[in-house]
Design an enzyme around this catalytic site. Structure first.
Site, PDB file in Angstrom:
ATOM      1  N   ASP A 163      40.415  26.697  41.052  1.00 37.97           N
ATOM      2  CA  ASP A 163      41.357  25.782  40.576  1.00 37.97           C
ATOM      3  C   ASP A 163      42.212  24.686  41.693  1.00 37.97           C
ATOM      4  O   ASP A 163      42.255  23.567  41.670  1.00 37.97           O
ATOM      5  CB  ASP A 163      42.507  26.539  40.195  1.00 37.97           C
ATOM      6  CG  ASP A 163      42.124  27.615  39.152  1.00 37.97           C
ATOM      7  OD1 ASP A 163      41.700  27.261  38.102  1.00 37.97           O
ATOM      8  OD2 ASP A 163      42.202  28.864  39.384  1.00 37.97           O
TER       9      ASP A 163
ATOM     10  N   GLU B 152      29.407  29.127  35.065  1.00 40.89           N
ATOM     11  CA  GLU B 152      29.887  28.564  33.759  1.00 40.89           C
ATOM     12  C   GLU B 152      28.935  27.263  33.607  1.00 40.89           C
ATOM     13  O   GLU B 152      28.581  26.829  32.287  1.00 40.89           O
ATOM     14  CB  GLU B 152      31.183  27.850  34.039  1.00 40.89           C
ATOM     15  CG  GLU B 152      32.101  28.755  34.237  1.00 40.89           C
ATOM     16  CD  GLU B 152      33.250  28.806  35.276  1.00 40.89           C
ATOM     17  OE1 GLU B 152      33.962  29.765  35.586  1.00 40.89           O
ATOM     18  OE2 GLU B 152      33.576  27.565  35.582  1.00 40.89           O
TER      19      GLU B 152
ATOM     20  N   GLU C 170      39.573  22.510  32.500  1.00 43.78           N
ATOM     21  CA  GLU C 170      39.310  23.618  33.553  1.00 43.78           C
ATOM     22  C   GLU C 170      38.516  24.783  32.794  1.00 43.78           C
ATOM     23  O   GLU C 170      39.303  25.451  31.991  1.00 43.78           O
ATOM     24  CB  GLU C 170      40.337  23.920  34.377  1.00 43.78           C
ATOM     25  CG  GLU C 170      39.808  24.684  35.653  1.00 43.78           C
ATOM     26  CD  GLU C 170      39.106  23.897  36.690  1.00 43.78           C
ATOM     27  OE1 GLU C 170      38.407  24.594  37.605  1.00 43.78           O
ATOM     28  OE2 GLU C 170      39.016  22.596  36.506  1.00 43.78           O
TER      29      GLU C 170
END
Length: 490
Positions: free
Chosen positions: A474, A320, A290
């Site tokens: 998450d 990201e 992650e």
């Protein structure tokens, strides 16, 4: 919903007016008006249609994980209003400016304004320990401050622990407050326990909220900390050592982004050690990595070159993904940032490049990476190399569903509290001639193929008044993994 109600009301008025003006009009005209009114009153909204369709699409995988090991970043999140905390610190609004590392209250003020104005999430290291502790005390005493499990690993562990059939091992720097907050089903190795907690400050802001001239286009959060244990990934070797006894059938790893603020000399050496530690995990156990917010291109490029080829799956958001491409000179790396909702074709180009450059698209490659779970506010994409993963339609829909429910703080999607913001039509590629694709609310996962990579896209029903934005990524990755099946290696 209100538009449909307005049109229905207007139709009712028209029908009443027509009948009272001339009751002798043909009966079929009144029937047409009545039928249209009934159809409008009964037809579900597009959000309702998608929510119902998800329930059909999200089917349990034929093979399920039973033991999942998660590590290694964990902390206590202190969640406060960003604008409120800065006001409590007697900070005056300043023009927005990003800082790779925060060294003062002024740096925090400018970085917060910078990201609030873009509606973007970000995470930064606060270098001044004493300065951070003063701000942390003010945050803990701020009215309405909330304390939560924090850190990607701990948040993923908490989400996985909501499934009683799973045994979850969590390894990270776990102090007394965090241990108290963790689900009792989570197994914590004694070597992970420490006397004090690591605290991260989460400055949340709402859509439309202002700080000086900056106004937030959407709700999001800015995270900062002075966290030494997580910043050095000091529990990584402890985590890997604990796997021998625990014997997991899935490993989830996070925390690499925390090392960035420690400087090049430290992260270069520590990354080499991390690669050795990860390589020690037995080959038959799949590893999911992650990612999180980073600013150092050299560091991100090192992760791409050294870590990504030895994991099987990664999870990341739009910032990201674009930063990966910028660091590795990939497709669309000339973009400074995404313009509102990221273009599906451009995202698809970067995902394909990532899997072809650092993954296992070539059967002769020694790389293991074969799955990327991409999430942004309006939609999610799961890109997988053919022959390695199954049940990905359910997995991407499950991730999208949890984004809606967790943000709104509900157990089931409430169609009155969410809105569809995904594009209705898009292309599967921006760089190559690609087919035009459409979103079908009755079957809300769109599938397309590029060479030997398959893409699954699900829209997200965006919560209009989110209760909490921290940890959504998450939860999305955890839920996607729960519904995923890794096929036997060739």
């Amino acid at each position: 919903m209100w538009k449909k109600a307005l049109v229905a009301a207007l139709l009712a008025l028209v029908a009443g007016f027509v009948y009272h003006t001339d009751p002798t009009l043909p009966e079929h005209l009144l029937e047409v008006l009545s039928h249209s009114l009934a159809t409008l009153q009964e037809a579900p909204s597009v959000e309702e249609t998608i929510a119902v369709a998800w329930e059909t699409l999200i089917t349990a995988p034929g093979q399920q994980w039973s033991r999942v090991a998660v590590g290694v970043n964990a902390c206590v999140d202190v969640v406060v209003s960003g604008v409120g905390l800065l006001q409590a610190l007697a900070a005056d609004p300043r023009p927005g400016q990003d800082h790779d590392v925060l060294r003062s209250k002024e740096d925090l003020n400018e970085a917060f304004a910078h990201f609030l104005g873009r509606g973007a999430a970000a995470e930064r290291f606060f270098a001044d320990r004493e300065g951070f502790q003063r701000i942390a005390r003010a945050a803990a005493e701020y009215p309405g401050a909330q304390f939560y499990v924090g850190g990607n690993a701990a948040l993923i562990g908490q989400k996985l622990a909501t499934y009683p059939q799973l045994t979850v091992l969590l390894c990270g720097p776990i102090g007394p407050k965090l241990h108290e907050l963790l689900d009792e089903q989570i197994v914590v190795p004694p070597t992970s326990l420490q006397e004090t907690d690591e605290y991260h400050l989460i400055l949340e802001y709402k859509a439309g909220e202002q700080w000086g001239p900056a106004q937030a286009p959407q709700a999001n959060r800015f995270i900062f900390s002075h966290d030494v244990a997580n910043s050095e990934m000091s529990l990584l070797e402890t985590f890997v050592a604990s796997l021998e006894e625990f014997q997991p059938d899935l490993v989830v790893l996070s925390g690499l982004h925390m090392m960035e603020g420690q400087g090049r000399e430290l992260w270069e050496e520590r990354l080499k050690e991390a690669v050795v530690a990860i390589s020690d995990i037995r080959n038959e156990v799949p590893i999911h990595l992650e990612l999180a917010s980073m600013t150092d291109r050299d560091y991100m490029n090192s992760i791409m070159q050294e870590v990504m080829p030895i994991v099987n799956s990664i999870g990341l958001n739009e910032q990201e993904l674009l930063f990966l491409s910028q660091a590795g000179s990939g497709p669309h790396s000339q973009l400074a940032s995404w313009n509102s909702v990221p273009d599906v074709g451009q995202v698809s180009d970067i995902l394909l490049w990532l899997l072809e450059t650092h993954g296992r698209t070539d059967p002769e490659s020694e790389a293991d990476l074969s799955r990327v779970h991409f999430h942004t506010l309006a939609y999610h994409i799961l890109a997988t190399v053919d022959g390695h993963w199954a049940n990905q339609e359910a997995a991407v829909a499950a991730g999208a569903r949890v984004a809606s429910t967790q943000a709104c703080g509900v157990q089931q999607v409430d169609a009155s509290r969410v809105r569809l913001r995904a594009p209705l039509r898009f292309h599967g590629s921006h760089a190559e001639p690609g087919e035009s694709l459409a979103l079908d609310p009755r079957r809300p996962v769109t599938v397309w193929h590029r060479r030997n990579v398959t893409f699954h896209l699900s829209p997200v029903l965006v919560c209009q008044q989110p209760l909490r934005t921290v940890g959504l990524g998450d939860a999305i990755s955890a839920e996607g993994l729960l519904f995923s099946v890794m096929l036997r290696r060739q």
